[in-house]
Enzyme design. Structure first.
Site, mmCIF file in Angstrom:
data_model
loop_
_atom_site.group_PDB
_atom_site.id
_atom_site.type_symbol
_atom_site.label_atom_id
_atom_site.label_comp_id
_atom_site.label_asym_id
_atom_site.label_seq_id
_atom_site.Cartn_x
_atom_site.Cartn_y
_atom_site.Cartn_z
ATOM 1 N N LYS A 90 8.981 4.451 2.446
ATOM 2 C CA LYS A 90 8.701 5.846 2.788
ATOM 3 C C LYS A 90 7.211 5.983 2.988
ATOM 4 C CE LYS A 90 9.728 10.101 3.495
ATOM 5 N NZ LYS A 90 9.004 9.928 4.783
ATOM 6 N N GLN A 111 0.612 3.983 -0.808
ATOM 7 C CA GLN A 111 1.854 4.743 -0.776
ATOM 8 C C GLN A 111 2.844 4.244 -1.833
ATOM 9 O OE1 GLN A 111 1.912 6.939 2.308
ATOM 10 N NE2 GLN A 111 3.236 8.151 1.005
ATOM 11 N N LYS A 114 1.716 5.903 -5.090
ATOM 12 C CA LYS A 114 1.846 7.356 -4.954
ATOM 13 C C LYS A 114 3.308 7.770 -5.057
ATOM 14 C CE LYS A 114 -0.049 8.958 -1.220
ATOM 15 N NZ LYS A 114 -0.417 9.594 0.079
ATOM 16 N N LYS A 126 4.134 2.344 5.641
ATOM 17 C CA LYS A 126 3.244 3.145 6.500
ATOM 18 C C LYS A 126 3.266 2.549 7.892
ATOM 19 C CE LYS A 126 0.439 6.663 5.945
ATOM 20 N NZ LYS A 126 0.436 7.699 4.887
ATOM 21 N N GLY A 165 4.953 12.102 9.088
ATOM 22 C CA GLY A 165 3.673 12.285 9.768
ATOM 23 C C GLY A 165 2.498 11.817 8.930
ATOM 24 N N ASP A 166 1.353 11.783 9.568
ATOM 25 C CA ASP A 166 0.060 11.535 8.924
ATOM 26 C C ASP A 166 -0.948 12.048 9.966
ATOM 27 O OD1 ASP A 166 -1.020 9.884 6.402
ATOM 28 O OD2 ASP A 166 -2.375 9.438 8.054
ATOM 29 N N THR A 210 1.385 19.077 1.165
ATOM 30 C CA THR A 210 0.278 18.207 0.722
ATOM 31 C C THR A 210 -0.896 19.051 0.247
ATOM 32 O OG1 THR A 210 1.026 16.646 2.394
ATOM 33 C CG2 THR A 210 -1.061 16.155 1.307
ATOM 34 N N ASN A 241 -3.232 19.789 8.758
ATOM 35 C CA ASN A 241 -2.268 20.377 7.838
ATOM 36 C C ASN A 241 -2.739 20.413 6.397
ATOM 37 O OD1 ASN A 241 0.003 21.235 8.887
ATOM 38 N ND2 ASN A 241 1.252 19.462 8.326
HETATM 39 N N1 GLU Z 1 1.432 10.687 5.235
HETATM 40 C C1 GLU Z 1 1.706 11.361 4.017
HETATM 41 C C2 GLU Z 1 1.131 10.607 2.861
HETATM 42 O O1 GLU Z 1 0.057 10.031 2.988
HETATM 43 C C3 GLU Z 1 3.170 11.739 3.874
HETATM 44 C C4 GLU Z 1 4.147 10.633 3.922
HETATM 45 C C5 GLU Z 1 5.605 11.086 3.938
HETATM 46 O O2 GLU Z 1 5.888 12.270 3.844
HETATM 47 O O3 GLU Z 1 6.455 10.190 4.045
HETATM 48 O O4 GLU Z 1 1.630 10.581 1.778
#
Ligand code: GLU
Length: 445
Positions: A90, A111, A114, A126, A165-166, A210, A241
């Site tokens: 994810k 990630q 996190k 990612k 997204g990112d 976020t 965002n």
């Molecule tokens: N890009 C965001 C992050 O850095 C969200 C990732 C997601 O929702 O999968 O955590």
């Protein structure tokens, strides 16, 4: 760093040459892990450190597309499926000219921890591309997304890998990506992507999550010192965002957010950022900082120096990696900053983070402070799996609960390992332990 970790880090550097941001992210986690390995030798014995640094799968592909002038364009696409011990990979997709394998791996590595910290069943991954959406027409962005998904679709799935997204990838891009996925696979598989619009399978609060989460985390940190955001001056970098909804939540909690920034400079608005105007300029017009200033008498655009020169009580870096340097940290300290929380991924350099911590500033690392986004993605997956749509209030309550949980887990872990108030150590250790235990349980895979 603990000496037992040095050879592992050296091997990571040797195997991944030139990937500076990735090296930085690994070093930062390793710096926290010494006491864990001393206490629990089973992780080193099972090769967990070596395994956690090596992505399970890395996909690099060509993304050919035709621009509006009829010219063929070639970009490079990436998806790093890093760790699936806790759930499907994810993590977001970043479209930005700076994207290369080292950036995707740094983001993917972060990630893992996190996502573990959120307590939700999600692994880490990612992806992205060196495509620059700036100045591209809507039709070009659509053709790019369709080409990107024409390769990516075979690697993802609601139980396999769930992108979102990112930077450079928002609701519009997720829509085009999902449209192509659905067309190729002939499946309305909502849970394959998150960050979808609410009108066709998205979750309420995902857009805000976020930024909201970063501010909720800050509020929790402040509460440990008997403080609140009410009446504080806040600086925010970025204008996407994360920045927008960090400003929104900070203002909602009584703070005055006085800055935002984009690649043209930073805006200081002493009257407090006008959220509706910012959203109109950035989300609707897709304009620049100067367009905001032109419509707002209390605001000025500064094109030299740093947004961190502005004196504030709380600083929220929400733009990109390494945007807050040690010199910036010193300026913030001199100006009496109380708390800094990372809305972006790794926006503070390691030296900056250390300087802030030494200066007694509450420092919330991105892994913890910006985890509200991906946590709400996990809530979106839950809603998709049950074909449901939760109310805004219910979803926001869940988000708030999750952020309090992350904060408390970090604080307790830091305390348990003898470093009370050190959220970096708390986040790294708590995230690591959850993934490492799952990896031990699953055997050598
Ligand atoms: N890009 C965001 C992050 O850095 C969200 C990732 C997601 O929702 O999968 O955590």
């Amino acid at each position: 760093m603990d000496t037992s970790l040095t050879p592992v880090l050296e091997e990571v550097l040797r195997r991944n040459p030139g990937e500076q941001e990735f090296h930085q992210a690994v070093r930062e986690v390793f710096d926290s892990l010494g006491p864990v390995l001393a206490k629990h030798p089973q992780y080193a014995d099972a090769g967990v450190l070596e395994r956690i640094c090596e992505p399970e799968r890395q996909i690099i592909f060509r993304v050919p597309w035709v621009d509006d002038a009829g010219r063929v364009q070639i970009n490079r696409g990436f998806r790093v499926e890093y760790n699936s011990a806790l759930g499907p990979y994810k993590g977001g997709l970043r479209f930005h000219p700076s994207v290369y394998l080292g950036i995707v791996k740094f983001l993917g590595f972060e990630q893992i921890f996190k996502n573990a910290l959120t307590g939700m069943p999600i692994g880490g991954g990612k992806g992205g591309s060196d495509f620059d959406p700036r100045g591209r027409s809507d039709a070009e962005v659509m053709r790019f997304c369709q080409s990107f998904m024409t390769e990516l679709y075979r690697h993802i799935g609601e139980h396999t890998d769930v992108p979102a997204g990112d930077i450079g990838v928002g609701g519009r891009e997720i829509g085009y990506l999902f449209g192509q996925y659905k067309r190729i696979t002939n499946r309305y598989e909502s849970g394959v992507l998150t960050g979808k619009a609410v009108t066709w399978g998205g979750s309420l609060v995902r857009t805000e999550a976020t930024g909201y989460g970063t501010v909720l985390f800050t509020e929790q940190m402040l509460a440990t010192r008997g403080m609140s955001l009410d009446g504080l001056r806040v600086s925010v970098s970025g204008a996407g965002n994360v920045a927008t909804y960090a400003i929104a939540k900070a203002q909602h909690l009584g703070a005055r957010a006085v800055t935002f920034s984009d690649s043209s400079g930073y805006v200081v608005d002493d009257a407090g950022v006008d959220l509706e105007l910012l959203r109109d300029v950035k989300e609707v017009q897709r304009g620049r900082a100067a367009d905001y200033v032109a419509r707002r008498p209390s605001a000025r655009l500064v094109t030299d120096g740093s947004v961190w020169d502005v004196p504030v009580d709380v600083a929220l870096p929400c733009a990109t990696q390494n945007e807050l340097t040690e010199a910036d940290a010193r300026t913030l300290l001199r100006n009496g900053v109380v708390a800094v929380a990372e809305g972006a991924n790794m926006p503070a350099t390691p030296d900056a983070a250390a300087t802030l911590h030494r200066g007694g500033v509450l420092f919330g690392p991105g892994k913890a402070a910006n985890a509200g986004g991906v946590a709400t993605s996990a809530l979106e997956m839950q809603q998709n799996a049950s074909r449901d749509l939760w109310s805004f209030e219910h979803t926001e309550d869940r988000l708030a609960e999750i952020m309090v949980g992350i904060h408390d887990r970090c604080a307790q872990t830091a305390e348990e390992y003898g470093m009370p108030g050190n959220y970096v150590v708390g986040a790294n250790i708590a995230g690591f332990l959850r993934v490492a235990d799952a990896m031990l349980a699953l055997g050598v895979v």
